[in-house]
Design a protein around this motif. Sequence first.
Motif, PDB file in Angstrom:
ATOM      1  N   TRP A  79       7.097 -15.189  -7.707  1.00 52.38           N
ATOM      2  CA  TRP A  79       8.072 -15.906  -6.688  1.00 52.38           C
ATOM      3  C   TRP A  79       8.270 -14.886  -5.422  1.00 52.38           C
ATOM      4  N   CYS A  80       7.667 -13.620  -5.823  1.00 48.53           N
ATOM      5  CA  CYS A  80       8.039 -12.390  -4.677  1.00 48.53           C
ATOM      6  C   CYS A  80       6.969 -12.242  -3.537  1.00 48.53           C
ATOM      7  N   ASN A  81       7.074 -12.636  -2.325  1.00 48.63           N
ATOM      8  CA  ASN A  81       6.281 -12.527  -1.322  1.00 48.63           C
ATOM      9  C   ASN A  81       5.707 -11.075  -1.211  1.00 48.63           C
ATOM     10  N   PRO A  82       6.503 -10.184  -1.206  1.00 49.66           N
ATOM     11  CA  PRO A  82       5.799  -8.661  -1.186  1.00 49.66           C
ATOM     12  C   PRO A  82       4.835  -8.511  -2.233  1.00 49.66           C
ATOM     13  N   CYS A  83       5.252  -9.080  -3.448  1.00 50.87           N
ATOM     14  CA  CYS A  83       4.325  -8.854  -4.628  1.00 50.87           C
ATOM     15  C   CYS A  83       2.983  -9.621  -4.518  1.00 50.87           C
ATOM     16  N   ARG A  84       2.940 -10.513  -4.090  1.00 51.33           N
ATOM     17  CA  ARG A  84       1.765 -11.408  -3.516  1.00 51.33           C
ATOM     18  C   ARG A  84       0.738 -10.401  -2.273  1.00 51.33           C
ATOM     19  N   LEU A  90      -2.919  -2.942  -5.391  1.00 47.05           N
ATOM     20  CA  LEU A  90      -2.719  -2.509  -6.878  1.00 47.05           C
ATOM     21  C   LEU A  90      -3.951  -2.481  -7.423  1.00 47.05           C
ATOM     22  N   GLU A  91      -4.618  -3.728  -7.542  1.00 49.49           N
ATOM     23  CA  GLU A  91      -5.871  -4.033  -8.154  1.00 49.49           C
ATOM     24  C   GLU A  91      -7.090  -3.218  -7.886  1.00 49.49           C
ATOM     25  N   ASN A  92      -6.960  -3.100  -6.433  1.00 47.81           N
ATOM     26  CA  ASN A  92      -7.972  -2.084  -6.026  1.00 47.81           C
ATOM     27  C   ASN A  92      -7.907  -0.467  -6.329  1.00 47.81           C
ATOM     28  N   THR A  93      -6.593  -0.150  -6.432  1.00 41.78           N
ATOM     29  CA  THR A  93      -6.346   1.255  -6.816  1.00 41.78           C
ATOM     30  C   THR A  93      -6.433   1.307  -8.318  1.00 41.78           C
ATOM     31  N   TYR A  94      -6.133   0.400  -9.211  1.00 41.07           N
ATOM     32  CA  TYR A  94      -6.643   0.538 -10.256  1.00 41.07           C
ATOM     33  C   TYR A  94      -7.950   0.639 -10.591  1.00 41.07           C
ATOM     34  N   GLN A  95      -8.994  -0.442  -9.869  1.00 42.01           N
ATOM     35  CA  GLN A  95     -10.358  -0.127 -10.156  1.00 42.01           C
ATOM     36  C   GLN A  95     -10.772   1.287  -9.648  1.00 42.01           C
ATOM     37  N   ALA A  96     -10.232   1.789  -8.667  1.00 44.45           N
ATOM     38  CA  ALA A  96     -10.738   2.844  -7.893  1.00 44.45           C
ATOM     39  C   ALA A  96     -10.155   4.191  -8.955  1.00 44.45           C
ATOM     40  N   ALA A 167       6.735  -3.116  -1.393  1.00 42.28           N
ATOM     41  CA  ALA A 167       5.241  -3.282  -1.672  1.00 42.28           C
ATOM     42  C   ALA A 167       4.343  -1.995  -1.362  1.00 42.28           C
ATOM     43  N   VAL A 168       3.494  -1.930  -1.976  1.00 44.49           N
ATOM     44  CA  VAL A 168       2.430  -0.634  -1.594  1.00 44.49           C
ATOM     45  C   VAL A 168       1.130  -1.088  -0.998  1.00 44.49           C
ATOM     46  N   LEU A 169       0.741  -0.096  -0.388  1.00 43.86           N
ATOM     47  CA  LEU A 169      -0.733  -0.464   0.051  1.00 43.86           C
ATOM     48  C   LEU A 169      -1.620   0.755  -0.587  1.00 43.86           C
TER      49      LEU A 169
END
Length: 186
Positions: A79-84, A90-96, A167-169
């Motif tokens: 339900w959290c817009n900043p989470c979206r 987050l996923e790109n940092t995880y993969q990297a 939110a993070v970048l």
Amino acid sequence: MDARRWTAGLLVTVATVALAGCTAEGAEQRCVTRDGFLECAPDQRGNAPDVTGELLGGGNYDLDQDRGKVVVINFWGSWCNPCRAEADDLENTYQATKGSGVTFLGINVTDSRDKAKAFEKNFGVTYPSLFDPPGRTALDFDIAPNAIPATIVLDREGRIAALRRGAVLQDDLQPVVERVAAEGAR
């Protein structure tokens, strides 16, 4: 005192408590704010609370199983817009970073299982998430479930190395994760 100032003061206090012991000693600052993260030197870090629970995709999780790895914990809700907005970063940092002894754990709060699973599918999230509707784990970290998203980086010893509320970048998160991972690379 107006509500905004009181809330801002409370958030600063909670961040300080969550990082257990981050202080400034003389002219040498032991904790610094960099790119929106509060980061503490290794000798100033507090231990993370126990993190255990049911995974959104089934099975159980215990933070102790990831001892020796850098663990990035992100508190989120469908339900959290900043989470979206931060999901791709987050996923790109995880993969990297996952090849450097880094793992990610999402913690889904105040949500339904179906909505949380749909969020992960729609946003391509591949790392696991705890399903914690009452937000108990967030409270253990002194993060109010209504104050998400929040991201915490734990060092290889399970200590809180960095915290960001909001939110993070990828451009901000990845350097923090890489710095913490480089401290004790095996």
